[in-house]
Enzyme design. Structure first.
Site, PDB file in Angstrom:
ATOM      1  N   CYS A   1      83.855 -21.711  73.919  1.00  0.00           N
ATOM      2  CA  CYS A   1      85.294 -21.620  74.181  1.00  0.00           C
ATOM      3  C   CYS A   1      85.778 -20.168  74.314  1.00  0.00           C
ATOM      4  O   CYS A   1      85.429 -19.508  75.284  1.00  0.00           O
ATOM      5  CB  CYS A   1      86.053 -22.382  73.087  1.00  0.00           C
ATOM      6  SG  CYS A   1      87.767 -22.725  73.541  1.00  0.00           S
TER       7      CYS A   1
ATOM      8  N   HIS B   1      83.639 -27.906  71.598  1.00  0.00           N
ATOM      9  CA  HIS B   1      83.607 -27.923  70.132  1.00  0.00           C
ATOM     10  C   HIS B   1      83.134 -29.318  69.716  1.00  0.00           C
ATOM     11  O   HIS B   1      82.712 -30.114  70.531  1.00  0.00           O
ATOM     12  CB  HIS B   1      85.009 -27.682  69.557  1.00  0.00           C
ATOM     13  CG  HIS B   1      85.693 -26.468  70.072  1.00  0.00           C
ATOM     14  ND1 HIS B   1      85.356 -25.211  69.671  1.00  0.00           N
ATOM     15  CD2 HIS B   1      86.728 -26.310  70.948  1.00  0.00           C
ATOM     16  CE1 HIS B   1      86.150 -24.330  70.268  1.00  0.00           C
ATOM     17  NE2 HIS B   1      86.980 -24.966  71.049  1.00  0.00           N
TER      18      HIS B   1
END
Lengths: 270, 478
Positions: A108, A210
């Site tokens: 990310c 995630h």
């Protein structure tokens, strides 16, 4: 009895194996539970008889001379601004490591800063480490964040289906020197537009997922451990034994079910 | 407690109609049986008459107090309401944790008479918990005379977005509001204490802990405000939870304010704590202690916040101490049930900081420890279940705890517990079956701790209440 002993992984007969791991800014880039990746790595490596030596590198710290695996997690814009210049200064070393087949996993916000550059929601242009030939732009107010469950299929053979959760404002586009890490089946991925998810360069992987990612994607976890061992031991490195991961496999299956129920099936939007 | 000078006019016919229809919708929701109608009346009434919230906020003679923060809103609101009641002020409150605009309107519409007025309004005070993301919008409309800020932790990033944007919203609201409320601030949370900089001229009352004996020996992973606004890293003299502690910035000199309401000593026990408090400074300082029937340091913080708010409103320490000792738990927050010869304790945990505190409460208890852990992934729980990796479930490793995992994401939770070194004995997504299994694993006369995210707590609570013969939540909560 003797047969059983011979059936054990070679690690019990040879010197114990080990890998060196660098975690980058884990005291700053830590808001999206990516430390689950380190927790899973330690536990899985132990099952394979592999020791893990973790070096935590944060703001102002030097990188070690060598490593086998690099991990960096996600963060908010504030945390990204805090680390961007420090990380960019490590760019030459990180790029050299990627060329030497050091394994990497950048998630990310960390993935965004492993690219060429990131223009955040305020319009600020943050420098990247340049490991991946990708650029990221956060379109700013009025654009929805890409939030939700993701299923993607890894491009690298043997890793297969990935399950995770994405939460990012920035849209990432691959440059000519980049190839995707995976193709999106459900969710947004890099930009919600071209079906790509993440990027890779040799054994370095960047991704938006995630979840935490590694605990419930045991095939990817084993892939990274094997890549780190190859870097440590050379091309003759013995492959990992096949060991079941029952909890991880059930959590993976549950996450896939959830994603199919509530995420959009990927289709080109433009 | 002084009376606020705000005047109110009666609601318009349209507003009265909106309230009436809101109440009718609550009756229907309860008749249908699945819901307590703690939000529907507000949705209905608020849609018909958007000005309702301003109109109603003006009615309580003692004004409105708000309570916000990531963790502890419901319990703190519950405790502050109890103290006010003990002090002779009738609180008007949203007791079931319905803390968005619709929940506030529903609380009002449930207590107005046929003319749309709150009876005996002169003797009443509004005490409302307000969702942390909704506070910025609601503050100029509620115009509270007092605002409690508890803490700010990472929570449901898929829903609230980034932690920073919540803090920025609060700061902006305090800068823009015409008359800033009295601020009751947690001195130990730097992102809360620094709010004082954004409300010039406001009276500020701070609360905090000054007891090294309850400090952590090493920092939690889930720590969200470790950097000062000037960019430097905070230094801590003591850390109590997450980024909450006695902090200062070595570069710019920002420092934790000396708390006006300070816990000098906290004796933590399995089922509650004794808190020794000093209020005020210098010659005017008063000391007292109270017995809190709620376990854990986080409960002591909630009680301190309620005490500080009551002190700021002019209540005396005797009233505060006796009310805190007598207040039971709020809905789903350390509620206790007697089921099948076992003592069941229900603990809500919905983010890493909250779960860490609950785990600390569990590990205070003497073994054997039996835990039913429930993880759902609805909108109110957070659709992203990653957060369980930010909590330190490793605290249960080596305790010999017997763990049953349940909820929509029971498998994710089981994986997390196994990685933490304490694999579950069974994994059963369905609530009733998991409860049966966990009760069977609990020795007769022993205790079962049920730890659950929000919607899982609602599910298991109704199962527990039915088995224990307790009423539905809108009947059980005062």
């Amino acid at each position: 009895m003797t047969n059983d002993e011979q059936a054990q992984p070679s690690s019990t007969q040879h010197a114990r194996r080990s890998i060196r791991v660098v975690t980058l800014y884990d005291d700053v880039m830590n808001v999206y539970a990516d430390r689950g990746n380190v927790i899973a790595l330690r536990a899985r490596a132990a099952e394979h008889g592999v020791d893990v030596e973790v070096t935590s590198v944060s703001l102002g710290d030097p990188l070690p001379d060598d490593t086998d695996l690099v991990l960096i997690g996600g963060g908010q814009d504030r945390e990204q601004r805090r680390i961007a210049e420090d990380l960019a200064a490590h760019g030459p070393r990180l790029r050299a490591w990627a060329d030497e087949n050091v394994a990497m996993l950048a998630i990310c916000g960390g993935y965004q800063l492993f690219g060429q550059s990131y223009r955040d929601g305020t319009g600020a242009e943050l420098p990247g480490a340049g490991v991946f030939d990708v650029t990221t732009v956060a379109p700013g107010p009025g654009w929805a964040r890409c939030i939700g469950d993701v299923i993607a299929t890894a491009v690298v053979p043997g890793v297969g289906e990935l399950a995770g959760f994405e939460n990012h404002g920035g849209r990432t586009y691959l440059g000519p020197g980049a190839r995707p890490f995976a193709m999106v089946d459900y969710g947004y991925g890099n930009n919600g537009d071209d079906g790509t998810e993440g990027a890779q360069r040799n054994e370095a992987i960047g991704t938006y997922l995630h979840g935490s990612l590694l605990p419930k994607n045991p095939a990817l976890l084993d892939h990274l451990i094997a890549a780190a061992l190859r870097h440590r031991e050379g091309p003759d490195s013995e492959p990992l034994a096949s060991i079941g991961a029952p909890y991880a496999e059930r959590a993976h299956a549950a996450a896939v079910q959830v994603a199919k129920r509530r995420s959009r099936r990927w289709s080109r939007t433009s | 407690m002084s009376t606020a000078t705000q005047q109110s006019s009666p609601p318009s016919p349209r507003e009265r109609l909106a309230l009436l229809l809101g109440r009718a919708s609550r009756a229907i929701a309860r008749r249908l049986g699945r819901s307590g109608g703690t939000a529907i009346p507000g949705l209905v009434a608020g849609a018909l008459a958007p000005s309702l919230i301003e109109r109603l906020a003006l009615q309580p003679g003692h004004g409105v107090a708000t309570v916000t923060g990531t963790n502890g809103k419901t319990t703190t609101t519950h405790l502050l309401a109890a103290i006010l009641r003990a002090g002779g002020v009738d609180p008007l409150t949203n007791p079931s944790g319905s803390n968005l605009e619709r929940g506030l309107i529903a609380a009002y519409s449930g207590s107005v008479d046929g003319r749309g007025l709150v009876p005996r309004a002169d003797a009443r005070a509004g005490v409302f918990e307000v969702d942390e993301a909704a506070l910025a919008r609601l503050m100029p409309r509620l115009r509270p005379r007092l605002a409690v800020f508890l803490n700010l932790f990472r929570d449901q990033l898929d829903r609230y977005g980034e932690v920073d944007s919540v803090a920025e919203g609060w700061a902006r609201a305090l800068e823009e509001v015409q008359t800033p409320p009295t601020l009751v601030l947690n001195a130990d949370d730097p992102s809360i204490a620094q709010l004082a900089e954004h409300a010039r001229g406001a009276r500020v009352v701070t609360f905090g802990v000054d007891d090294d004996a309850v400090a952590l020996t090493h920092a939690d992973h889930a720590s969200d405000a470790r950097f000062c606004g000037c960019g430097s890293r905070f230094t801590y003299e003591a850390i109590y939870m997450g980024h909450v502690g006695r902090w200062h910035c070595p570069t710019c000199g920002r420092t934790r304010p000396v708390p006006d309401v300070s816990a000098r000593r906290i004796e933590l026990r399995e089922d509650g704590s004794t808190v020794h408090v000093a209020i005020g400074h210098g010659a005017e300082q008063q000391t007292f202690q109270f017995e809190l029937p709620l376990a854990g340091l986080y409960s002591a913080y909630n009680a301190l916040a309620a005490a500080a708010a009551a002190y700021a409103l002019g209540l005396d320490v005797v009233t505060i101490a006796s009310a805190l000792a007598e207040a039971g738990p709020a809905f789903g927050r350390q509620e206790r049930f007697e089921v099948a010869g076992r003592r069941v304790r229900l603990l809500l945990a919905k983010n890493p900081a909250g779960l860490n505190e609950v785990l600390r409460v569990l590990t205070v208890a003497a073994p054997p420890l039996t835990v039913l852990a429930m993880l759902n992934d609805g909108v109110q729980d957070g659709q992203d279940v990653s957060w369980i990796y930010d909590a330190d479930l490793e605290m249960l490793a080596g305790t010999g705890a017997t763990i049953v995992c349940s909820g929509d994401r029971a498998d994710d939770l089981a994986l997390r517990f196994s990685l933490a070194g304490c694999p579950p004995v069974s994994v059963i997504p369905q609530t009733e079956r998991a409860l049966d299994a966990a009760l069977a694993r609990t020795p007769p006369g022993g205790r079962l701790d049920v730890v659950a995210t929000y919607t899982a707590m609602m599910d298991v609570r109704s199962a527990l209440a039915r088995r224990a013969g307790v009423g539905a939540y809108w009947e059980a909560s005062k």
